[in-house]
Design a protein around this motif. Sequence first.
Motif, PDB file in Angstrom:
ATOM      1  N   PRO A  72      -0.720  -0.916  -5.772  1.00 55.20           N
ATOM      2  CA  PRO A  72      -2.147  -0.571  -6.009  1.00 55.20           C
ATOM      3  C   PRO A  72      -2.429   0.548  -6.600  1.00 55.20           C
ATOM      4  O   PRO A  72      -1.628   1.430  -6.899  1.00 55.20           O
ATOM      5  CB  PRO A  72      -2.601  -0.650  -4.359  1.00 55.20           C
ATOM      6  CG  PRO A  72      -1.738  -1.182  -3.617  1.00 55.20           C
ATOM      7  CD  PRO A  72      -0.234  -0.905  -4.456  1.00 55.20           C
ATOM      8  N   THR A 128      -6.801  -8.951  -0.460  1.00 58.21           N
ATOM      9  CA  THR A 128      -7.303  -7.399  -0.215  1.00 58.21           C
ATOM     10  C   THR A 128      -7.220  -7.419   1.205  1.00 58.21           C
ATOM     11  O   THR A 128      -7.569  -8.447   2.101  1.00 58.21           O
ATOM     12  CB  THR A 128      -8.880  -7.498  -0.657  1.00 58.21           C
ATOM     13  OG1 THR A 128      -8.737  -7.455  -2.102  1.00 58.21           O
ATOM     14  CG2 THR A 128      -9.242  -6.440   0.105  1.00 58.21           C
ATOM     15  N   GLU A 148      -6.012   1.315  -0.544  1.00 61.18           N
ATOM     16  CA  GLU A 148      -5.893   0.089  -1.419  1.00 61.18           C
ATOM     17  C   GLU A 148      -4.710  -0.724  -0.655  1.00 61.18           C
ATOM     18  O   GLU A 148      -3.617  -0.169  -0.452  1.00 61.18           O
ATOM     19  CB  GLU A 148      -5.750   0.206  -2.780  1.00 61.18           C
ATOM     20  CG  GLU A 148      -7.097   0.529  -3.369  1.00 61.18           C
ATOM     21  CD  GLU A 148      -6.942   0.762  -5.109  1.00 61.18           C
ATOM     22  OE1 GLU A 148      -6.494  -0.457  -5.601  1.00 61.18           O
ATOM     23  OE2 GLU A 148      -7.011   1.698  -5.643  1.00 61.18           O
ATOM     24  N   PHE A 177      -2.985  -4.550   0.105  1.00 63.51           N
ATOM     25  CA  PHE A 177      -2.854  -6.122  -0.495  1.00 63.51           C
ATOM     26  C   PHE A 177      -1.805  -6.935   0.419  1.00 63.51           C
ATOM     27  O   PHE A 177      -0.783  -6.181   0.431  1.00 63.51           O
ATOM     28  CB  PHE A 177      -2.776  -6.336  -1.929  1.00 63.51           C
ATOM     29  CG  PHE A 177      -3.852  -5.613  -2.632  1.00 63.51           C
ATOM     30  CD1 PHE A 177      -4.836  -6.605  -2.977  1.00 63.51           C
ATOM     31  CD2 PHE A 177      -3.851  -4.465  -3.235  1.00 63.51           C
ATOM     32  CE1 PHE A 177      -5.711  -6.148  -3.809  1.00 63.51           C
ATOM     33  CE2 PHE A 177      -4.982  -4.019  -4.032  1.00 63.51           C
ATOM     34  CZ  PHE A 177      -5.944  -4.797  -4.269  1.00 63.51           C
ATOM     35  N   SER A 232      -3.197  -4.292   8.192  1.00 64.28           N
ATOM     36  CA  SER A 232      -4.597  -4.544   8.172  1.00 64.28           C
ATOM     37  C   SER A 232      -5.418  -4.922   9.168  1.00 64.28           C
ATOM     38  O   SER A 232      -4.742  -5.357  10.335  1.00 64.28           O
ATOM     39  CB  SER A 232      -4.752  -6.010   6.909  1.00 64.28           C
ATOM     40  OG  SER A 232      -6.107  -6.275   6.881  1.00 64.28           O
ATOM     41  N   HIS A 234       0.815  -1.343  -0.041  1.00 65.15           N
ATOM     42  CA  HIS A 234       0.182  -0.014   0.017  1.00 65.15           C
ATOM     43  C   HIS A 234       0.779   1.333   0.139  1.00 65.15           C
ATOM     44  O   HIS A 234       2.077   1.114   0.226  1.00 65.15           O
ATOM     45  CB  HIS A 234      -1.019  -0.095   1.195  1.00 65.15           C
ATOM     46  CG  HIS A 234      -0.433   0.171   2.752  1.00 65.15           C
ATOM     47  ND1 HIS A 234       0.381  -1.130   3.123  1.00 65.15           N
ATOM     48  CD2 HIS A 234      -0.367   1.093   3.474  1.00 65.15           C
ATOM     49  CE1 HIS A 234       0.895  -0.611   4.427  1.00 65.15           C
ATOM     50  NE2 HIS A 234       0.524   0.420   4.562  1.00 65.15           N
ATOM     51  N   GLU A 269      -5.285  -6.993  -8.156  1.00 67.60           N
ATOM     52  CA  GLU A 269      -6.642  -7.203  -7.775  1.00 67.60           C
ATOM     53  C   GLU A 269      -6.836  -8.551  -6.764  1.00 67.60           C
ATOM     54  O   GLU A 269      -6.410  -9.738  -7.079  1.00 67.60           O
ATOM     55  CB  GLU A 269      -7.579  -7.567  -8.895  1.00 67.60           C
ATOM     56  CG  GLU A 269      -7.387  -6.300 -10.004  1.00 67.60           C
ATOM     57  CD  GLU A 269      -8.103  -6.513 -11.291  1.00 67.60           C
ATOM     58  OE1 GLU A 269      -9.208  -7.008 -11.229  1.00 67.60           O
ATOM     59  OE2 GLU A 269      -7.772  -6.147 -12.330  1.00 67.60           O
ATOM     60  N   ASP A 270      -7.658  -8.542  -5.933  1.00 67.82           N
ATOM     61  CA  ASP A 270      -8.075  -9.688  -4.985  1.00 67.82           C
ATOM     62  C   ASP A 270      -8.069 -10.898  -5.732  1.00 67.82           C
ATOM     63  O   ASP A 270      -8.989 -11.200  -6.382  1.00 67.82           O
ATOM     64  CB  ASP A 270      -9.096  -9.330  -4.256  1.00 67.82           C
ATOM     65  CG  ASP A 270      -9.245 -10.595  -3.121  1.00 67.82           C
ATOM     66  OD1 ASP A 270      -8.437 -10.722  -2.468  1.00 67.82           O
ATOM     67  OD2 ASP A 270     -10.472 -11.089  -2.894  1.00 67.82           O
TER      68      ASP A 270
END
Length: 293
Positions: free
Chosen positions: A113, A155, A162, A164, A182, A83, A139-140
């Motif tokens: 991202p 994600t 955003e 990951f 996260s 991120h 992308e997830d």
Amino acid sequence: MLVNTDGDIMEEKFVYPENFIKYLGTSGGRFSMISQQRSTGGVWFRYGGLQGVIDPGPGSLVRICEAEPRLSVENIDAVILTHKHIDHSSDANVLIECMTHGGFESHGVLVAPNDAINGDEAVVIKFSQRRVPRIIMPEDGKIFQIGDVRIEPVTHVHHGVECFGYIFRCKGLNEWGMISDSKMLPEFSVRYAKCAFMSVNVTFADMRKHLDHISVGEAKEMFAKLHPDTAVLTHLGAMLTAPDGKQYLQDLSTDKSRVIPASDGMVVDLDTNDVYEVEESAIKNISYRKMMG
């Protein structure tokens, strides 16, 4: 020099394993970043012939250039961001300069991202983006491939940006994964289930509902369901600055997983899951100690 915990000399000179990660920095969060109580350089990896740096925060290039044994920054193939927060991305443009040999060679991949490379608050400048022949916006669950390595983005939820984590796979090698900043998500225990090694960003001792960071307690609960052979807890913000923080980084292992708090310069062999920590900090006289148990 490499020594075990009994002080026995095991070999004359430490050599990086064929597949490994090295923690250039293990600090995270604004206050430990500002103080540089620990470095914030991110993670260097070599896996399946792919060499790169994940989350090159402040001082990443300096830590790479100071590393012993030497790391070849001019030979990296990928710069990967989880991120765009500054403690994870500040040296991204600099490493792109290294990866492309000052922009004179079209080489390498940038993984970042969308909000890190587009928009008014992008952290990878257009000048750097133009130097990279391939840019991937994760992308997830959409697996992408760099060389022989397949990478699955996962994600995360982290304060409106955003974000990951990534799972790395290569035929014939152990699968390994990284959970970045996260809040704890229940799907982590499913998505990372086959990882032999995991690196997990853990900032607080106890859960804080208003902050999107994983705590030590939540990590322990996750490892009770998810059983990597070895896991390293890094991004150790509040536990570095709090007077009693270190007590929360003890007795982390479970019956099925060895769980270790990260230290700057630590090396993990991704083939054997052996972990080596730097024994001496003098730049020209670094030795490593294999961690036992």
